[in-house]
Design a protein around this motif. Structure first.
Motif, PDB file in Angstrom:
ATOM      1  N   ALA A 246       0.844  -1.197   0.000  1.00 52.99           N
ATOM      2  CA  ALA A 246       0.000   0.000   0.000  1.00 52.99           C
ATOM      3  C   ALA A 246       0.874   1.240   0.000  1.00 52.99           C
ATOM      4  N   ILE A 247       0.403   2.286  -0.678  1.00 49.98           N
ATOM      5  CA  ILE A 247       1.191   3.510  -0.809  1.00 49.98           C
ATOM      6  C   ILE A 247       1.130   4.331   0.466  1.00 49.98           C
ATOM      7  N   GLY A 248      -0.030   4.451   1.065  1.00 47.84           N
ATOM      8  CA  GLY A 248      -0.137   5.216   2.308  1.00 47.84           C
ATOM      9  C   GLY A 248       0.130   6.690   2.094  1.00 47.84           C
ATOM     10  N   GLY A 249       0.878   7.294   3.023  1.00 58.03           N
ATOM     11  CA  GLY A 249       1.085   8.737   2.968  1.00 58.03           C
ATOM     12  C   GLY A 249       2.091   9.193   1.940  1.00 58.03           C
ATOM     13  N   SER A 250       3.029   8.335   1.527  1.00 59.35           N
ATOM     14  CA  SER A 250       4.077   8.741   0.595  1.00 59.35           C
ATOM     15  C   SER A 250       4.476   7.554  -0.277  1.00 59.35           C
ATOM     16  N   LEU A 251       4.437   7.744  -1.585  1.00 61.98           N
ATOM     17  CA  LEU A 251       4.847   6.684  -2.513  1.00 61.98           C
ATOM     18  C   LEU A 251       6.322   6.358  -2.327  1.00 61.98           C
ATOM     19  N   TYR A 252       7.144   7.386  -2.231  1.00 60.27           N
ATOM     20  CA  TYR A 252       8.583   7.169  -2.086  1.00 60.27           C
ATOM     21  C   TYR A 252       8.888   6.408  -0.799  1.00 60.27           C
ATOM     22  N   GLU A 253       8.332   6.853   0.317  1.00 64.90           N
ATOM     23  CA  GLU A 253       8.620   6.203   1.593  1.00 64.90           C
ATOM     24  C   GLU A 253       8.085   4.783   1.635  1.00 64.90           C
ATOM     25  N   ALA A 254       6.927   4.548   1.016  1.00 64.86           N
ATOM     26  CA  ALA A 254       6.364   3.202   1.016  1.00 64.86           C
ATOM     27  C   ALA A 254       7.282   2.229   0.282  1.00 64.86           C
ATOM     28  N   GLU A 255       7.822   2.648  -0.855  1.00 63.49           N
ATOM     29  CA  GLU A 255       8.698   1.759  -1.629  1.00 63.49           C
ATOM     30  C   GLU A 255      10.055   1.593  -0.960  1.00 63.49           C
ATOM     31  N   ARG A 256      10.585   2.662  -0.364  1.00 65.77           N
ATOM     32  CA  ARG A 256      11.857   2.542   0.335  1.00 65.77           C
ATOM     33  C   ARG A 256      11.723   1.639   1.561  1.00 65.77           C
ATOM     34  N   ASN A 257      10.613   1.782   2.289  1.00 64.65           N
ATOM     35  CA  ASN A 257      10.394   0.933   3.461  1.00 64.65           C
ATOM     36  C   ASN A 257      10.217  -0.525   3.075  1.00 64.65           C
ATOM     37  N   ALA A 258       9.743  -0.775   1.855  1.00 62.06           N
ATOM     38  CA  ALA A 258       9.574  -2.147   1.398  1.00 62.06           C
ATOM     39  C   ALA A 258      10.902  -2.783   1.002  1.00 62.06           C
ATOM     40  N   GLY A 259      11.958  -1.953   0.847  1.00 62.91           N
ATOM     41  CA  GLY A 259      13.276  -2.487   0.515  1.00 62.91           C
ATOM     42  C   GLY A 259      13.793  -2.115  -0.853  1.00 62.91           C
ATOM     43  N   ALA A 260      13.126  -1.208  -1.578  1.00 63.67           N
ATOM     44  CA  ALA A 260      13.577  -0.818  -2.912  1.00 63.67           C
ATOM     45  C   ALA A 260      14.708   0.204  -2.801  1.00 63.67           C
ATOM     46  N   PRO A 261      15.773   0.073  -3.589  1.00 63.28           N
ATOM     47  CA  PRO A 261      16.865   1.058  -3.576  1.00 63.28           C
ATOM     48  C   PRO A 261      16.375   2.403  -4.115  1.00 63.28           C
ATOM     49  N   PRO A 262      17.028   3.502  -3.739  1.00 61.83           N
ATOM     50  CA  PRO A 262      16.608   4.826  -4.212  1.00 61.83           C
ATOM     51  C   PRO A 262      16.564   4.953  -5.730  1.00 61.83           C
ATOM     52  N   SER A 263      17.568   4.375  -6.446  1.00 61.63           N
ATOM     53  CA  SER A 263      17.587   4.482  -7.903  1.00 61.63           C
ATOM     54  C   SER A 263      16.387   3.770  -8.528  1.00 61.63           C
ATOM     55  N   VAL A 264      15.975   2.644  -7.951  1.00 64.58           N
ATOM     56  CA  VAL A 264      14.821   1.908  -8.467  1.00 64.58           C
ATOM     57  C   VAL A 264      13.540   2.707  -8.223  1.00 64.58           C
ATOM     58  N   VAL A 265      13.421   3.325  -7.056  1.00 65.96           N
ATOM     59  CA  VAL A 265      12.238   4.137  -6.759  1.00 65.96           C
ATOM     60  C   VAL A 265      12.147   5.307  -7.736  1.00 65.96           C
ATOM     61  N   ALA A 266      13.278   5.934  -8.025  1.00 65.42           N
ATOM     62  CA  ALA A 266      13.287   7.057  -8.963  1.00 65.42           C
ATOM     63  C   ALA A 266      12.832   6.606 -10.348  1.00 65.42           C
ATOM     64  N   ASP A 267      13.309   5.436 -10.809  1.00 62.85           N
ATOM     65  CA  ASP A 267      12.885   4.913 -12.115  1.00 62.85           C
ATOM     66  C   ASP A 267      11.393   4.593 -12.120  1.00 62.85           C
ATOM     67  N   TYR A 268      10.882   4.077 -11.022  1.00 66.32           N
ATOM     68  CA  TYR A 268       9.464   3.740 -10.924  1.00 66.32           C
ATOM     69  C   TYR A 268       8.604   4.996 -11.074  1.00 66.32           C
ATOM     70  N   ILE A 269       8.951   6.035 -10.360  1.00 69.23           N
ATOM     71  CA  ILE A 269       8.170   7.272 -10.416  1.00 69.23           C
ATOM     72  C   ILE A 269       8.212   7.868 -11.817  1.00 69.23           C
ATOM     73  N   LYS A 270       9.384   7.834 -12.475  1.00 67.98           N
ATOM     74  CA  LYS A 270       9.481   8.360 -13.835  1.00 67.98           C
ATOM     75  C   LYS A 270       8.613   7.559 -14.803  1.00 67.98           C
ATOM     76  N   ALA A 271       8.557   6.242 -14.612  1.00 66.31           N
ATOM     77  CA  ALA A 271       7.808   5.385 -15.531  1.00 66.31           C
ATOM     78  C   ALA A 271       6.308   5.633 -15.434  1.00 66.31           C
ATOM     79  N   ILE A 272       5.774   5.662 -14.207  1.00 68.25           N
ATOM     80  CA  ILE A 272       4.321   5.789 -14.082  1.00 68.25           C
ATOM     81  C   ILE A 272       3.853   7.234 -14.220  1.00 68.25           C
ATOM     82  N   ALA A 273       4.758   8.213 -14.052  1.00 67.75           N
ATOM     83  CA  ALA A 273       4.352   9.617 -14.128  1.00 67.75           C
ATOM     84  C   ALA A 273       3.851   9.990 -15.516  1.00 67.75           C
ATOM     85  N   LYS A 274       4.238   9.229 -16.548  1.00 69.83           N
ATOM     86  CA  LYS A 274       3.776   9.519 -17.899  1.00 69.83           C
ATOM     87  C   LYS A 274       2.369   8.980 -18.154  1.00 69.83           C
ATOM     88  N   ARG A 275       1.876   8.151 -17.248  1.00 72.23           N
ATOM     89  CA  ARG A 275       0.528   7.572 -17.427  1.00 72.23           C
ATOM     90  C   ARG A 275      -0.428   7.991 -16.309  1.00 72.23           C
TER      91      ARG A 275
END
Length: 499
Positions: free
Chosen positions: A240-269
């Motif tokens: 679940a995303i909760g209060g922050s997409l970035y914090e939710a993915e980082r807390n799940a164990g995703a590296p910062p570079s992967v989180v940045a790529d994720y946000i760039k990918a979905i931001a176009k849709r």
């Protein structure tokens, strides 16, 4: 009111007033007689204005004073002689390294002087020291450093260092060994103190999946490859995303570079500001775990989000030499517009009817002229396939490119063409250079745009298009996405949370 004195050209005058009268009368003696006051040395003006009262005795006295001062200065001035300092002799290489070992440079450059620390005046040489039969050293490969250089710096013999680097190069390119790699070096007994030590052993992690050991067997260095088992299964994280997409993915164990790529990918849709706390993220990224316990993460491979009850699934795929994100149906990114073929050009002639400067009559100008210096690069306005490249009458050297959606572009008057018919070009790729071939009055690029084979005004052209995966490639793409997510790729489905 006190007396007011003014400096005039011919002496001191007095201004009116009671004080002035008193001062004036003070210069007289008894009534009916004139008394001339005696002038003291303090009354003599040593600093004479040589610009006034020229020729008077006071003027000549000032001139004499000036001459005396100049003469005294010249007489007392010391002689000016150049000071010569002998230049020190150039230091020998060994002396230079010794000097550098006391400076900060060895630390900044990875201690590449080869010296530990030069002795100070308080160090006393020993008459004799015990010779260690073997030395174990832990070293680090610095950025831009060489393996042989590191070994020599640690005290290994030159021939052994070169031999070791050659053996390692047979297993893995030396340039592929990452900076920061730890080296375990064992140096053996040397025949005398005047020579460097031989290499008895060398071991290090050459790659994530490969370790190398060098050992001395019967006087010769031998190489042993030690493959390391690696589990390269991509890692999937959902939640679940909760209060922050970035914090939710980082807390799940995703590296910062992967989180940045994720946000760039979905931001176009999906608009990032519209994402709600109840939405869920889903991602798959490269993940390697070695049998020795080390973990290495890589690129983002899959990005999914459940937003307002609908699921968006995106995965990386390469189509036509370009990697981009495609959704579950095989639709890629939608792009609009085109690149001007000549950067910094001036439009010297527009689209429409005009008087031809060479032919001498009016006719339709089916493009725009982009004036630029001779030899300026010309690039493709959009992705496409070259349909024509060669001489084309009044257009001179001419290139025509077909694009998706029935669009096309033409480029005329080139000085040189560097593409061939049938060749696929990318947007911004070089296709030729500005010239003045054909019916041309000066160097420029004649740029045309076609829709359905008909020339249109480039200012009104729209190159909007969406890349799509088709045929057998689409089946492979869907199979890959299903393998990562464990879900069939079809209609919209809500991604369940793991755990």
């Amino acid at each position: 009111m006190g007396a007011l004195y003014q400096r005039e050209e011919h002496g001191f005058g007095t201004a009116g007033g009671a004080g002035a009268i008193a001062a004036s009368s003070a210069g007289f003696g008894r009534a009916g007689s004139f008394h001339r006051p005696r002038r003291s040395l303090a009354d003599i003006d040593l600093v004479v204005d040589l610009g006034s009262r020229i020729g008077t005795g006071e003027w000549f006295r000032g001139l004499a004073t000036l001459a005396a001062m100049i003469g005294t200065t010249i007489w007392l001035a010391p002689g000016i002689k150049p000071i010569t300092i002998p230049a020190p002799a150039a230091m020998a290489p060994a002396q230079y390294d010794e000097m550098r070992s006391l400076a900060i440079a060895p630390t900044a450059y990875g201690a590449d002087t080869g010296r530990r620390l030069a002795p100070t005046d308080r160090a006393r040489p020993l008459s004799s020291t015990p010779e260690r039969p073997q030395i174990d050293i832990q070293s680090t490969l610095g950025f831009g450093d060489g393996l042989a250089r590191v070994l020599e710096r640690e005290g290994a013999a030159h021939d052994d260092a070169v031999k070791a680097a050659s053996l390692v190069a047979s297993a893995v390119p030396l340039s592929d060994i990452a900076a920061g790699t730890k080296l375990a070096i064992t140096l053996g007994r040397r025949p005398s103190r005047r020579v460097d030590r031989p290499i008895d052993a060398l071991s290090f992690r050459a790659r994530f999946d490969l370790a190398l050991n060098l050992t001395r067997v019967n006087g010769e260095l031998t190489l042993q490859r030690l493959p390391i088992a690696v589990d390269a299964t991509p890692m999937r994280l959902t939640g679940a995303i909760g209060g922050s997409l970035y914090e939710a993915e980082r807390n799940a164990g995703a590296p910062p570079s992967v989180v940045a790529d994720y946000i760039k990918a979905i931001a176009k849709r999906v608009a990032i500001d519209d994402i709600m706390a109840s939405d869920r993220f889903d991602m798959v990224f490269e993940h390697k775990r070695a049998a020795t316990g080390e973990v290495q993460t890589g690129r983002l491979l899959y990005a999914g989000i459940v937003h307002e009850g609908e699921t968006l699934r995106l995965a990386r795929w390469t189509l036509g030499g370009r990697e981009q994100w495609f959704d579950a149906s095989g639709a890629g990114e939608t792009r609009d517009g085109f690149t001007m073929p000549v950067s910094g050009a001036r439009m010297s002639s527009g689209f429409g009817m005009r008087f031809h400067p060479i032919l001498g009559f009016s006719r339709m100008h089916q493009g725009v002229d982009l004036a630029a210096p001779y030899g300026t690069p010309i690039v493709a306005a959009a992705d496409g396939v070259v349909r024509f490249a060669g001489w084309h009458g009044g257009h001179g050297n001419f290139v025509q490119i077909a694009h998706d959606g029935g669009m096309g572009t033409g480029y005329g008057h080139m000085s040189r063409i560097i593409v061939r018919p049938g060749e696929t070009v990318q947007q911004g790729e070089l296709i030729g250079y500005v010239g003045s071939t054909g019916l041309s009055t000066g160097p420029h690029c004649h740029f045309e745009v076609y829709r359905g084979g008909q020339a249109i005004d480039p200012a009104s052209a729209s190159f909007e298009r969406t890349e799509r995966i088709g045929g057998g490639a689409l089946a492979k793409f869907k199979a890959m996405m299903a393998r990562w997510t464990g879900l069939p790729v079809g209609g919209a489905q809500t991604v369940p949370a793991k755990g």
